[in-house]
Enzyme design. Structure first.
Site, mmCIF file in Angstrom:
data_model
loop_
_atom_site.group_PDB
_atom_site.id
_atom_site.type_symbol
_atom_site.label_atom_id
_atom_site.label_comp_id
_atom_site.label_asym_id
_atom_site.label_seq_id
_atom_site.Cartn_x
_atom_site.Cartn_y
_atom_site.Cartn_z
ATOM 1 N N THR A 34 -9.044 -44.123 14.990
ATOM 2 C CA THR A 34 -8.097 -43.977 13.875
ATOM 3 C C THR A 34 -8.633 -44.462 12.548
ATOM 4 O OG1 THR A 34 -6.277 -44.217 15.357
ATOM 5 C CG2 THR A 34 -5.850 -44.935 13.201
ATOM 6 N N ASP A 50 -4.244 -41.236 9.564
ATOM 7 C CA ASP A 50 -4.618 -39.872 9.920
ATOM 8 C C ASP A 50 -3.783 -39.439 11.124
ATOM 9 O OD1 ASP A 50 -6.203 -41.708 11.633
ATOM 10 O OD2 ASP A 50 -6.987 -39.838 12.449
ATOM 11 N N ARG A 52 -5.162 -37.707 14.151
ATOM 12 C CA ARG A 52 -5.949 -37.252 15.308
ATOM 13 C C ARG A 52 -5.924 -38.294 16.422
ATOM 14 N NH1 ARG A 52 -12.163 -35.476 14.616
ATOM 15 N NH2 ARG A 52 -11.102 -33.571 13.909
ATOM 16 N N LYS A 66 1.100 -41.832 13.837
ATOM 17 C CA LYS A 66 0.545 -43.179 14.004
ATOM 18 C C LYS A 66 1.294 -44.227 13.185
ATOM 19 C CE LYS A 66 -4.052 -41.308 14.876
ATOM 20 N NZ LYS A 66 -5.486 -41.367 14.556
ATOM 21 N N GLY A 80 -5.952 -47.794 18.327
ATOM 22 C CA GLY A 80 -6.324 -48.263 19.664
ATOM 23 C C GLY A 80 -5.856 -47.279 20.709
ATOM 24 N N SER A 162 -11.301 -47.099 13.663
ATOM 25 C CA SER A 162 -12.722 -46.747 13.656
ATOM 26 C C SER A 162 -13.194 -46.280 12.290
ATOM 27 C CB SER A 162 -12.974 -45.642 14.693
ATOM 28 O OG SER A 162 -12.141 -44.521 14.451
ATOM 29 N N ASP A 199 -15.585 -40.302 9.678
ATOM 30 C CA ASP A 199 -15.462 -40.907 11.004
ATOM 31 C C ASP A 199 -15.089 -39.828 12.006
ATOM 32 O OD1 ASP A 199 -15.087 -42.847 13.105
ATOM 33 O OD2 ASP A 199 -12.935 -42.643 12.745
ATOM 34 N N SER A 202 -11.515 -39.948 13.555
ATOM 35 C CA SER A 202 -10.377 -39.679 12.670
ATOM 36 C C SER A 202 -10.431 -38.233 12.212
ATOM 37 C CB SER A 202 -10.417 -40.609 11.449
ATOM 38 O OG SER A 202 -10.510 -41.955 11.843
#
Length: 271
Positions: A34, A50, A52, A66, A80, A162, A199, A202
């Site tokens: 994330t 985000d 995903r 999220k 997580g 991340s 990233d 994400s």
């Protein structure tokens, strides 16, 4: 009668390691992989995330949520394991609702923070939930980060997940005090966009949640960064002349001959 102990049971760890040594892969779980972020502006808090979620190297959901509800004036971004973030935030939201019914007062952000950090510390990081908690109460706007082991920070801007380094680079370069709501929204969206583009965990879209005194504006899909560049028509219609006709033959019903043998019925097989 034996009293069951709390926390997790690790009796099957030896079995799992033995199976992994034999080449049997254990079932995985969905992670959000994330970029989440938050910032305090002059009148409130802006949270961003985000959309995903991933299962290993596979995108499990392109448009998940999220940013989770905690209280009417408090929301929480989760990074997580997807199941952990959803269930932990849902449990704390239930506790706070009962607390509001019992006291007749609105929830404070520090109350949600204490409940979250106490629950995560009890499980010593085995509940994989990294959170960005934001809200506005009688003491003003608040923004906290909660790590999976239970440690917390109180900051004017923060990132987790991340893609947190990419988002933090944007915040460090452009943050200023007493930002307006429009400036804060644009900065958080740019931070999330930086995580999405840099990233691999994400991706997809940008969600924002603006919390001010007495008002919450949850904006889904503010930016569609990875939308399809085309729309497929169903059913697919081809223009006349797309496929060349090599041969054409027309048969009328008068030209079709029906033989008597074609009308006989076969016996049903009942064996």
């Amino acid at each position: 009668m034996t009293v069951p102990e709390g926390a997790f049971n690790f009796d099957l760890c030896k079995r799992n390691s033995y199976l992994e040594g034999r080449g049997i892969k254990a079932p995985g779980f969905t992670k959000t992989g994330t970029t989440i972020a938050g910032i305090i502006f002059k009148d409130g808090v802006v949270l961003g995330a985000d959309t995903r979620s991933t299962a290993g190297s596979t995108v499990a959901d392109k448009n998940c949520e999220k940013i989770h509800y905690i209280a009417p004036n408090i929301y929480c971004c989760g990074a997580g394991t997807a199941a952990d973030t959803e269930n932990v935030t849902g449990m704390i939201a239930s506790h706070l609702e009962l607390h509001r019914y019992g006291t007749g007062r609105g929830s404070r952000v520090v109350t949600a923070l204490t409940l979250l950090k106490s629950h995560l510390f009890k499980y010593q990081g085995h509940v994989s939930a990294a959170l960005v908690l934001g809200g506005v109460d009688l003491n003003g706007p608040h923004l906290f980060t909660v790590y999976p082991h239970g440690s917390t920070d109180s900051l004017p801007y923060c990132t987790m997940g991340s893609g947190s380094l990419n988002a933090m680079a944007v915040f460090e370069a452009s943050y200023k005090e007493d930002m307006t709501q429009k400036e804060a929204e644009a900065l958080v969206a740019r931070a999330i966009r930086s995580g999405i583009y840099n990233d691999l965990g994400s991706g997809s879209n940008v969600d924002l949640c603006i919390i001010t005194k007495g008002k919450v504006d949850y904006k889904r899909n503010v930016e569609l960064l990875m939308g399809k560049t085309f729309s497929r028509q169903k059913p697919v219609r081809y223009a006349p002349g797309t496929a060349p006709v090599a041969r054409e033959k027309l048969v009328t019903l008068k030209d079709v001959a029906v033989l008597p043998g074609d009308l006989t019925e076969e016996a049903m097989d009942t064996s």
